[in-house]
Design a protein around this motif. Sequence first.
Motif, PDB file in Angstrom:
ATOM      1  N   MET A   1      64.762  41.072  40.288  1.00 25.17           N
ATOM      2  CA  MET A   1      64.897  39.627  40.049  1.00 25.17           C
ATOM      3  C   MET A   1      64.458  38.808  41.255  1.00 25.17           C
ATOM      4  O   MET A   1      63.892  37.732  41.130  1.00 25.17           O
ATOM      5  N   LEU A   2      64.716  39.343  42.442  1.00 28.25           N
ATOM      6  CA  LEU A   2      64.319  38.640  43.667  1.00 28.25           C
ATOM      7  C   LEU A   2      62.805  38.472  43.730  1.00 28.25           C
ATOM      8  O   LEU A   2      62.290  37.379  43.985  1.00 28.25           O
ATOM      9  N   LEU A   3      62.088  39.576  43.496  1.00 29.74           N
ATOM     10  CA  LEU A   3      60.619  39.517  43.543  1.00 29.74           C
ATOM     11  C   LEU A   3      60.073  38.635  42.427  1.00 29.74           C
ATOM     12  O   LEU A   3      59.123  37.863  42.647  1.00 29.74           O
ATOM     13  N   HIS A   4      60.670  38.729  41.249  1.00 33.83           N
ATOM     14  CA  HIS A   4      60.230  37.918  40.118  1.00 33.83           C
ATOM     15  C   HIS A   4      60.366  36.426  40.435  1.00 33.83           C
ATOM     16  O   HIS A   4      59.437  35.635  40.204  1.00 33.83           O
ATOM     17  N   THR A   5      61.517  36.049  40.971  1.00 36.58           N
ATOM     18  CA  THR A   5      61.757  34.637  41.315  1.00 36.58           C
ATOM     19  C   THR A   5      60.829  34.190  42.435  1.00 36.58           C
ATOM     20  O   THR A   5      60.272  33.088  42.400  1.00 36.58           O
ATOM     21  N   PHE A   6      60.658  35.057  43.438  1.00 37.24           N
ATOM     22  CA  PHE A   6      59.778  34.737  44.567  1.00 37.24           C
ATOM     23  C   PHE A   6      58.359  34.428  44.084  1.00 37.24           C
ATOM     24  O   PHE A   6      57.776  33.396  44.448  1.00 37.24           O
ATOM     25  N   LEU A   7      57.789  35.318  43.291  1.00 39.66           N
ATOM     26  CA  LEU A   7      56.419  35.129  42.813  1.00 39.66           C
ATOM     27  C   LEU A   7      56.300  33.892  41.925  1.00 39.66           C
ATOM     28  O   LEU A   7      55.333  33.126  42.026  1.00 39.66           O
ATOM     29  N   PHE A   8      57.291  33.699  41.075  1.00 35.65           N
ATOM     30  CA  PHE A   8      57.271  32.559  40.156  1.00 35.65           C
ATOM     31  C   PHE A   8      57.265  31.244  40.934  1.00 35.65           C
ATOM     32  O   PHE A   8      56.446  30.353  40.684  1.00 35.65           O
TER      33      PHE A   8
END
Length: 214
Positions: A1-8
Amino acid sequence: MLLHTFLFVFIAEMADKTQLMMMALTNRYRMKSVILGMILGVIIISAFSTLAGDLIGDMIPMQFIKLAAAAMFLGFGFFNLRITKEESKGHHISLGLPIFSIAFTFILAELGDKTQLATVALSADHMDQHLQVFLGASLGLIMANIFGIFAGKFIFAHLSEDSVKVVSSFFFFLFGSITLFEAYPAAPFFYIIYSILIISIACMIYEKSHKEIA
């Protein structure tokens, strides 16, 4: 979730008005102050968005937020066109409490912005992962705006002092005006009158400051 939010958030922030504002602020403040102020603003707005983003609009009317942001952007634009005697001699002018001023500017610009709304939505969809959403959103905003800050410093380093002032003020006027009319739409004729007024005031300030140091 951290990487997903970061990229988004990182992708959404690229070429966003907040990133361009940070670029323009590198002309007025030291880079260290811009980066620290931006990080402080990111932490505050990301915390709000993650924990209580859906309540911000209820606590503070969005029109008021946009009006305050527009006033600050336009004020920066006019102030940026002034040339003091110290600046004309090559001395850097440090404005009072720059870190907090930049942080406040960043927060106002982000309230109601797509990255803030995206963080709210992700937080609502993942109630058990607030920390990951907060960290991802914060890192995404910080990295995108650091990129913008360094890009702004590089671009302005290859322009004359007058060109830097005009270009950075243009960004302030542009996004200040967009924010203002998002909150208070007007008839096309009013846009023309408004544009003439802004340009006239900007020219008067610019010419007056040059006469004072001549």
